[in-house]
Design a protein around this motif. Structure first.
Motif, PDB file in Angstrom:
ATOM      1  N   VAL A  36       0.866  -1.169   0.000  1.00 26.86           N
ATOM      2  CA  VAL A  36       0.000   0.000   0.000  1.00 26.86           C
ATOM      3  C   VAL A  36       0.903   1.220   0.000  1.00 26.86           C
ATOM      4  CG1 VAL A  36      -1.531   1.397   1.419  1.00 26.86           C
ATOM      5  CG2 VAL A  36      -2.058  -0.984   1.038  1.00 26.86           C
ATOM      6  N   ILE A  37       0.619   2.161  -0.872  1.00 25.09           N
ATOM      7  CA  ILE A  37       1.437   3.374  -0.973  1.00 25.09           C
ATOM      8  C   ILE A  37       0.571   4.562  -0.585  1.00 25.09           C
ATOM      9  CG2 ILE A  37       2.935   4.724  -2.476  1.00 25.09           C
ATOM     10  CD1 ILE A  37       2.966   2.212  -4.330  1.00 25.09           C
ATOM     11  N   LEU A  46      -5.975   4.175   8.884  1.00 25.63           N
ATOM     12  CA  LEU A  46      -6.843   3.757   7.792  1.00 25.63           C
ATOM     13  C   LEU A  46      -6.060   2.965   6.759  1.00 25.63           C
ATOM     14  CD1 LEU A  46      -9.071   6.902   7.122  1.00 25.63           C
ATOM     15  CD2 LEU A  46      -9.785   4.743   8.129  1.00 25.63           C
ATOM     16  N   ALA A  47      -4.886   3.480   6.394  1.00 24.50           N
ATOM     17  CA  ALA A  47      -4.058   2.793   5.411  1.00 24.50           C
ATOM     18  C   ALA A  47      -3.636   1.422   5.918  1.00 24.50           C
ATOM     19  CB  ALA A  47      -2.832   3.632   5.074  1.00 24.50           C
ATOM     20  N   HIS A  82      -3.006   4.120  -2.940  1.00 26.86           N
ATOM     21  CA  HIS A  82      -2.915   3.095  -3.966  1.00 26.86           C
ATOM     22  C   HIS A  82      -2.470   1.777  -3.354  1.00 26.86           C
ATOM     23  CE1 HIS A  82      -2.180   1.418  -7.983  1.00 26.86           C
ATOM     24  NE2 HIS A  82      -1.041   0.942  -7.504  1.00 26.86           N
ATOM     25  N   TYR A  83      -3.223   0.725  -3.635  1.00 28.72           N
ATOM     26  CA  TYR A  83      -2.861  -0.622  -3.178  1.00 28.72           C
ATOM     27  C   TYR A  83      -2.595  -1.491  -4.394  1.00 28.72           C
ATOM     28  CZ  TYR A  83      -3.409  -5.356  -1.314  1.00 28.72           C
ATOM     29  OH  TYR A  83      -3.208  -6.668  -0.981  1.00 28.72           O
ATOM     30  N   ALA A  84      -1.501  -2.269  -4.371  1.00 22.34           N
ATOM     31  CA  ALA A  84      -1.201  -3.227  -5.434  1.00 22.34           C
ATOM     32  C   ALA A  84      -0.783  -4.532  -4.788  1.00 22.34           C
ATOM     33  CB  ALA A  84      -0.095  -2.702  -6.345  1.00 22.34           C
ATOM     34  N   GLY A  85      -1.512  -5.595  -5.081  1.00 24.43           N
ATOM     35  CA  GLY A  85      -1.200  -6.890  -4.490  1.00 24.43           C
ATOM     36  C   GLY A  85      -1.291  -8.008  -5.505  1.00 24.43           C
ATOM     37  N   ASN A 418     -14.877  -1.955   5.445  1.00 24.37           N
ATOM     38  CA  ASN A 418     -14.552  -2.320   6.821  1.00 24.37           C
ATOM     39  C   ASN A 418     -13.289  -1.610   7.305  1.00 24.37           C
ATOM     40  OD1 ASN A 418     -16.779  -3.979   6.934  1.00 24.37           O
ATOM     41  ND2 ASN A 418     -15.641  -5.864   6.532  1.00 24.37           N
ATOM     42  N   ALA A 419     -12.465  -1.204   6.340  1.00 28.78           N
ATOM     43  CA  ALA A 419     -11.246  -0.468   6.710  1.00 28.78           C
ATOM     44  C   ALA A 419     -11.544   1.008   6.923  1.00 28.78           C
ATOM     45  CB  ALA A 419     -10.187  -0.623   5.616  1.00 28.78           C
ATOM     46  N   GLY A 420     -12.739   1.457   6.533  1.00 25.74           N
ATOM     47  CA  GLY A 420     -13.120   2.857   6.735  1.00 25.74           C
ATOM     48  C   GLY A 420     -13.153   3.679   5.463  1.00 25.74           C
ATOM     49  N   PHE A 421     -13.051   3.031   4.310  1.00 25.01           N
ATOM     50  CA  PHE A 421     -13.061   3.761   3.026  1.00 25.01           C
ATOM     51  C   PHE A 421     -14.411   3.579   2.340  1.00 25.01           C
ATOM     52  CE2 PHE A 421      -8.585   3.139   3.890  1.00 25.01           C
ATOM     53  CZ  PHE A 421      -8.048   4.361   3.555  1.00 25.01           C
TER      54      PHE A 421
END
Length: 421
Positions: A36-37, A46-47, A82-85, A418-421
């Motif tokens: 996660v960036i 949150l991140a 930005h999330y990349a997985g 659930n993460a708040g976003f």
């Protein structure tokens, strides 16, 4: 046959079933790449929650017995997050790990690209959304003895020449699907099933390994009788059909005098710097393709990438290869109006109708977790979505055919909420 986690994996090549030494389950998979960036760290908690929740979704998905790998990108420009997985195996035969930059077949996500090119041509005055095929194509594209009107016949009434660009984009032209249908039934036994059968039974000789183009696919559609049994009168109702986008590809080529491939590249790929995206079977590849799988029977999966199955049969409707990063780059540019001259064009693209309440002009509409999203799913387990209210983008692939990708999206968006976003 090697059994693992209650299932087996088969690779078909040269008519012989070769056992995969690496299973399809989540245990023992290669390393994952998860990041996660958060470019704005106003609320790092949150991140962190988002990282944890999406990491968990990727890991749990790859742990399912029929999934070899998964790629997930989640992007919120407004939050500068930005999330990349990615996790699992890009190639189970070699043990190569999947990364978030690995190319994969996007399947029907390609329809958004075709629609974008068509709408650019509308803006440039080549034709309008309501221009009929009779003014765009002619009988020279068809096999001897056929006319444009033979494309659509219902109860003896021929209407092919009256079909409009709008109806093709919106899947309301009423044409049977050349890839999925047989002449009288929507049964999934069309051209693709025939090609798949050849891969399994005779090493892919014949239809499976043929290099198709638009004219050859149209000839197949007509010669097999698909045109003689249309599903509905033009403009009457939504019927998803790859034939609609086959015809749009021919419209692009006839209007511009250039190949559909060259139009993709000049108007979108090169313009946006999509260096790892290509039109498979029609131009040189730009990297290895992540392996993806098709269920032959319960617990038995065919490694499609390791077979001679030609993707040229999906020409204008599903033959693109891309990466998560490239798809995100494209979709952000599209949703921000950067690929059109007029903002109204994007609005039209996201406008449904009474005949097609959940499909605009190349974009699917869905409500996921109470949120309206726009994008497209693809047969090979791919999905690209945009949530206008949150200004959030989702790109994902599980590399397994016939997955319910909107169900997968529900899980991802639940994790983000659930993460708040």
């Amino acid at each position: 046959m090697v059994q693992r986690a209650g299932h087996s994996v088969a690779v078909v090549g040269m008519g012989v079933l070769i056992l995969l030494l690496a299973g399809c389950g989540g245990s023992g998979v290669a390393q994952s790449q998860l990041s996660v960036i958060p470019r704005v760290v106003a609320e790092p908690a949150l991140a962190n929650r988002l990282t944890s929740n999406l990491d968990r979704w990727v890991a749990e998905t790859v742990a399912e017995p029929d999934v070899v790998s998964a790629t997930l990108l989640f992007d919120m420009p407004r939050e500068q997050l930005h999330y990349a997985g990615a996790q699992g195996l890009a190639n189970p035969q070699t043990g190569e790990a999947l990364t978030s930059a690995y190319p994969f077949r996007v399947a029907s996500i390609s329809k958004i690209f075709t629609a974008t090119v068509v709408l650019q041509l509308v803006e440039e005055g080549y034709f309008s959304l309501d221009t009929p095929l009779s003014r765009l194509l002619d009988n020279t594209l068809l096999p001897p003895g056929y006319t444009l009107d033979d494309l659509h016949v219902i109860n003896g009434v021929k209407s092919g020449g009256r079909i409009t660009v709008r109806q093709l984009l919106q899947h309301t032209a009423g044409l049977r699907d050349y890839l999925a249908d047989t002449p009288t039934v929507q049964d999934g036994n069309g051209l693709f099933a025939q090609m798949l059968s050849e891969v399994v039974s005779n090493s892919g000789r014949g239809l499976a390994s043929r290099q198709w183009d638009g004219r050859a696919l149209l000839a197949h559609y007509l010669s097999t009788g698909l045109g003689r049994n249309a599903l509905a009168a033009p403009g009457r109702q939504f019927e998803y059909s790859d034939t609609h986008y086959l015809l749009l590809g021919l419209v692009v080529e006839r209007a511009t005098g250039q190949s559909l491939t060259s139009q993709y590249r000049a108007r979108i790929f090169n313009r946006l710097g999509m260096a790892h995206t290509w039109h498979e079977s029609f131009e040189t590849g730009r990297g290895a393709i992540a392996h993806h799988f098709y269920t032959l029977s319960a617990g038995n999966y065919l490694d499609i990438t390791a077979t001679p199955l030609s993707m040229s049969g999906a020409w204008a409707s599903g033959a693109l290869v891309s990466t998560g990063d490239d798809l995100l780059r494209f979709f952000r540019a599209l949703m921000q109006g950067e690929l059109f001259r007029e903002r109204a064009t994007l609005q039209q693209m996201r406008q449904a109708s009474a005949a097609s309440p959940n499909y605009g002009l190349g974009l699917q509409r869905a409500v996921v977790n109470g949120r309206e999203v726009w994008g497209h799913a693809g047969f090979w387990g791919t999905l690209m979505l945009y949530d206008p209210a949150k200004d959030a983008y989702l790109v994902m692939s599980v590399n397994q055919a016939n997955r319910d990708m909107y169900k997968e999206a529900t899980g991802v968006l639940t994790a983000t909420q659930n993460a708040g976003f």
